[in-house]
Design an enzyme around this catalytic site. Sequence first.
Site, PDB file in Angstrom:
ATOM      1  N   ASP A 143     -11.107   2.429   3.638  1.00 32.02           N
ATOM      2  CA  ASP A 143     -11.718   1.128   3.901  1.00 32.02           C
ATOM      3  C   ASP A 143     -13.448   1.028   3.840  1.00 32.02           C
ATOM      4  O   ASP A 143     -13.968  -0.313   3.019  1.00 32.02           O
ATOM      5  CB  ASP A 143     -11.006   0.261   4.981  1.00 32.02           C
ATOM      6  CG  ASP A 143     -10.124  -0.340   4.755  1.00 32.02           C
ATOM      7  OD1 ASP A 143      -9.796  -0.952   3.901  1.00 32.02           O
ATOM      8  OD2 ASP A 143      -9.537  -0.264   5.630  1.00 32.02           O
ATOM      9  N   LYS A 155       1.051  -0.763   0.076  1.00 30.89           N
ATOM     10  CA  LYS A 155      -0.066  -0.212  -0.045  1.00 30.89           C
ATOM     11  C   LYS A 155       1.166   1.036  -0.465  1.00 30.89           C
ATOM     12  O   LYS A 155       0.561   1.799  -0.506  1.00 30.89           O
ATOM     13  CB  LYS A 155      -0.697   0.569   1.146  1.00 30.89           C
ATOM     14  CG  LYS A 155      -2.060  -1.241   0.968  1.00 30.89           C
ATOM     15  CD  LYS A 155      -2.603  -1.159   2.282  1.00 30.89           C
ATOM     16  CE  LYS A 155      -4.086  -2.353   2.341  1.00 30.89           C
ATOM     17  NZ  LYS A 155      -4.599  -2.825   2.497  1.00 30.89           N
ATOM     18  N   GLN A 168      -5.002  -1.742   9.389  1.00 35.73           N
ATOM     19  CA  GLN A 168      -5.245  -3.221   8.647  1.00 35.73           C
ATOM     20  C   GLN A 168      -5.712  -4.044   9.177  1.00 35.73           C
ATOM     21  O   GLN A 168      -5.803  -4.480  10.515  1.00 35.73           O
ATOM     22  CB  GLN A 168      -3.258  -3.266   8.378  1.00 35.73           C
ATOM     23  CG  GLN A 168      -3.123  -4.176   7.779  1.00 35.73           C
ATOM     24  CD  GLN A 168      -4.192  -4.154   6.306  1.00 35.73           C
ATOM     25  OE1 GLN A 168      -3.516  -3.316   5.775  1.00 35.73           O
ATOM     26  NE2 GLN A 168      -4.195  -5.491   5.498  1.00 35.73           N
TER      27      GLN A 168
HETATM   28  N1  GUN Z   1      -7.172  -7.490   5.614  1.00 33.23           N
HETATM   29  C1  GUN Z   1      -6.884  -8.364   4.634  1.00 33.23           C
HETATM   30  N2  GUN Z   1      -7.899  -6.830   3.786  1.00 33.23           N
HETATM   31  C2  GUN Z   1      -8.244  -5.231   4.624  1.00 33.23           C
HETATM   32  C3  GUN Z   1      -8.361  -4.662   3.520  1.00 33.23           C
HETATM   33  O1  GUN Z   1      -9.210  -4.165   2.565  1.00 33.23           O
HETATM   34  N3  GUN Z   1      -8.900  -3.628   4.456  1.00 33.23           N
HETATM   35  C4  GUN Z   1      -8.216  -3.572   6.110  1.00 33.23           C
HETATM   36  N4  GUN Z   1      -7.787  -2.464   6.698  1.00 33.23           N
HETATM   37  N5  GUN Z   1      -7.743  -5.207   6.348  1.00 33.23           N
HETATM   38  C5  GUN Z   1      -7.231  -5.533   5.334  1.00 33.23           C
END
Ligand code: GUN
Length: 298
Positions: A121, A54, A98
């Site tokens: 998100d 990211k 996350q």
């Molecule tokens: N863990 C796995 N996929 C995601 C996601 O799309 N966002 C977040 N914050 N954590 C994740």
Amino acid sequence: MPAKIIDGTKIARLVRAEIRDRTKALLANHGIKPGLAVIMIGENPASVVYVRNKVRACADVGISSQVFNFSANVSEAEILDCIRQLNEANNVHGILVQLPIPEGISVQHILETISIDKDVDGFHLYNVGGLVAGDAIFPPCTPYGVQKLLEYEGIELEGRNVTVVGASNIVGKPMALMLMRKEATVAICHAKTRDLAQYTIIADILVVAAGKPNLILPQMVRSGAVVIDVGINRLPDGRLVGDVDFEGVRQKAAYITPVPGGVGPMTVTMLLHNTVASAERIAARAGRAPAFDQAASG
Ligand code: GUN
């Protein structure tokens, strides 16, 4: 004829080029550099890789990013405090925590503390409600990425049978809502579904997000179907595979996404998209004349 392989890496590159243009315009016209804050609790190995990706992707399109690392035994109060400060920070337009997070910290408390204006998100209940009503501010990134892949390939959704396998809050449920919004007829299957094949075989479009290698075999897929594999599974020999028997199913489907290189690159791309969209919303709000705001609020 074997299926056309949907190249998520290529489509992600095209979408990222558009995002890069938008970040340039924000800087040139408003002096705003979009910013993403990522909160990471503990050291889940998969999360470490996702967060690194990211951060790299942000740099690639002109978004600044900050990662806040906390040890696994941090208190919930400390995390909520960090989120509240980021909610107020002018240089932060998107906040994400996350997942998964260690037990003892409430995901619900975290998600409801993130400002709805920075919830890139799309996991805040307000955004989930928006999705149900058909008008989310920030659609969740993975299903949004799937929708973009289908759009780029010119795959019609209206009136078509879609089966979504997996009913998670992150993928399956929002995916189903987004496809319903596009006027598809949607069935959602999950771990307790009896005779999964009776649902998958009727699908014009099959979206699989179950986290089980080889769950979907060729005999479960209709000839000419579009098969979107959201699964990411690490096999004991180290190979990364999805939930679909790729080699078998590609002989029968019309379109199929590979793993890796299908949905994965799009998930990160839509996070970038939501972050830039958030910065644009904030810029538009700041640019509005104060008199208008006062009049609007009565
Ligand atoms: N863990 C796995 N996929 C995601 C996601 O799309 N966002 C977040 N914050 N954590 C994740």
